[in-house]
Design a protein around this motif. Sequence first.
Motif, mmCIF file in Angstrom:
data_model
loop_
_atom_site.group_PDB
_atom_site.id
_atom_site.type_symbol
_atom_site.label_atom_id
_atom_site.label_comp_id
_atom_site.label_asym_id
_atom_site.label_seq_id
_atom_site.Cartn_x
_atom_site.Cartn_y
_atom_site.Cartn_z
ATOM 1 N N ALA A 94 -13.502 16.983 -10.009
ATOM 2 C CA ALA A 94 -12.266 17.765 -9.921
ATOM 3 C C ALA A 94 -12.501 19.043 -9.122
ATOM 4 O O ALA A 94 -13.562 19.653 -9.198
ATOM 5 C CB ALA A 94 -11.765 18.120 -11.317
ATOM 6 N N ASP A 95 -11.492 19.431 -8.366
ATOM 7 C CA ASP A 95 -11.577 20.675 -7.615
ATOM 8 C C ASP A 95 -10.934 21.814 -8.426
ATOM 9 O O ASP A 95 -10.445 21.597 -9.532
ATOM 10 C CB ASP A 95 -10.931 20.528 -6.233
ATOM 11 C CG ASP A 95 -9.461 20.132 -6.277
ATOM 12 O OD1 ASP A 95 -8.782 20.405 -7.298
ATOM 13 O OD2 ASP A 95 -8.972 19.556 -5.288
ATOM 14 N N ALA A 111 -21.374 21.747 -0.097
ATOM 15 C CA ALA A 111 -19.929 21.512 0.013
ATOM 16 C C ALA A 111 -19.294 21.398 -1.367
ATOM 17 O O ALA A 111 -19.918 20.918 -2.308
ATOM 18 C CB ALA A 111 -19.675 20.227 0.800
ATOM 19 N N VAL A 112 -18.052 21.827 -1.465
ATOM 20 C CA VAL A 112 -17.311 21.754 -2.719
ATOM 21 C C VAL A 112 -16.987 20.291 -3.004
ATOM 22 O O VAL A 112 -16.717 19.507 -2.101
ATOM 23 C CB VAL A 112 -16.013 22.588 -2.615
ATOM 24 C CG1 VAL A 112 -15.175 22.447 -3.870
ATOM 25 C CG2 VAL A 112 -16.350 24.040 -2.348
ATOM 26 N N PRO A 153 -4.763 8.811 -9.379
ATOM 27 C CA PRO A 153 -4.418 8.044 -10.583
ATOM 28 C C PRO A 153 -5.201 8.493 -11.826
ATOM 29 O O PRO A 153 -4.640 8.625 -12.904
ATOM 30 C CB PRO A 153 -4.754 6.597 -10.218
ATOM 31 C CG PRO A 153 -4.760 6.563 -8.731
ATOM 32 C CD PRO A 153 -5.192 7.922 -8.293
ATOM 33 N N ARG A 154 -6.488 8.731 -11.655
ATOM 34 C CA ARG A 154 -7.303 9.189 -12.795
ATOM 35 C C ARG A 154 -6.862 10.573 -13.246
ATOM 36 O O ARG A 154 -6.798 10.860 -14.435
ATOM 37 C CB ARG A 154 -8.785 9.230 -12.423
ATOM 38 C CG ARG A 154 -9.386 7.856 -12.302
ATOM 39 C CD ARG A 154 -10.827 7.996 -11.998
ATOM 40 N NE ARG A 154 -11.519 7.378 -13.127
ATOM 41 C CZ ARG A 154 -12.817 7.304 -13.213
ATOM 42 N NH1 ARG A 154 -13.571 7.836 -12.307
ATOM 43 N NH2 ARG A 154 -13.368 6.721 -14.233
ATOM 44 N N PHE A 155 -6.575 11.433 -12.271
ATOM 45 C CA PHE A 155 -6.159 12.790 -12.620
ATOM 46 C C PHE A 155 -4.802 12.776 -13.316
ATOM 47 O O PHE A 155 -4.577 13.554 -14.249
ATOM 48 C CB PHE A 155 -6.137 13.691 -11.386
ATOM 49 C CG PHE A 155 -5.883 15.128 -11.733
ATOM 50 C CD1 PHE A 155 -6.779 15.825 -12.520
ATOM 51 C CD2 PHE A 155 -4.743 15.761 -11.297
ATOM 52 C CE1 PHE A 155 -6.532 17.153 -12.864
ATOM 53 C CE2 PHE A 155 -4.492 17.077 -11.640
ATOM 54 C CZ PHE A 155 -5.394 17.784 -12.424
ATOM 55 N N ILE A 157 -14.212 17.178 -16.291
ATOM 56 C CA ILE A 157 -13.517 16.827 -15.042
ATOM 57 C C ILE A 157 -14.244 17.374 -13.821
ATOM 58 O O ILE A 157 -14.214 16.770 -12.756
ATOM 59 C CB ILE A 157 -12.020 17.227 -15.039
ATOM 60 C CG1 ILE A 157 -11.809 18.727 -15.025
ATOM 61 C CG2 ILE A 157 -11.276 16.567 -16.187
ATOM 62 C CD1 ILE A 157 -10.378 19.156 -14.717
ATOM 63 N N ARG A 158 -14.910 18.507 -13.966
ATOM 64 C CA ARG A 158 -15.710 19.042 -12.851
ATOM 65 C C ARG A 158 -16.832 18.073 -12.507
ATOM 66 O O ARG A 158 -17.097 17.815 -11.342
ATOM 67 C CB ARG A 158 -16.275 20.397 -13.214
ATOM 68 C CG ARG A 158 -15.262 21.491 -13.163
ATOM 69 C CD ARG A 158 -15.751 22.499 -12.165
ATOM 70 N NE ARG A 158 -14.882 23.639 -12.125
ATOM 71 C CZ ARG A 158 -14.169 23.948 -11.066
ATOM 72 N NH1 ARG A 158 -14.214 23.201 -9.989
ATOM 73 N NH2 ARG A 158 -13.410 25.014 -11.055
#
Length: 148
Positions: A85-86, A24-25, A32-34, A80-81
């Motif tokens: 992160a998507d 799964a992705v 908030p972090r993003f 971030i990945r």
Amino acid sequence: MPTPIRRLLACLSGLVPAALSLPAVAQSLDPPRFAEVLATSHIYADERTLMFYCLRRNVEMRQYLYFLVHADLEDAVKKIRAAGADNRQTGQLVETVWSNIHVAARDAQDAALDAKCAATDVEQEIALLRGIGRPLILRPAFRALASP
């Protein structure tokens, strides 16, 4: 003899089962972090704009700045990945940086930017990775993310 389209379809049909068995992705990075990551990325872009202005007449350094932005973005995307992160968030990060960096023409004149350049030793800050020379992943919002 099969047509090129049939050969392509035959090759692709072998990929479908493999694609269906992929894990799964990753979930997206929490909002908030993003938001902190994007705000930091915007500041980074503004600082890179100043760097490009201050070093606009130094052709070699200007080329090096393009490379630094590229390398910083590569590292930031990995970071971030690894933190979840998507694809959409990754794209937003890259867009935030590149859409906010402005490269000055060699003959540009701006009194306000000239004053900022005079107050900052840009080349030294790049060399020491401090102040406006600090890469994205060394900034607090990125350091707070999980290590890759």
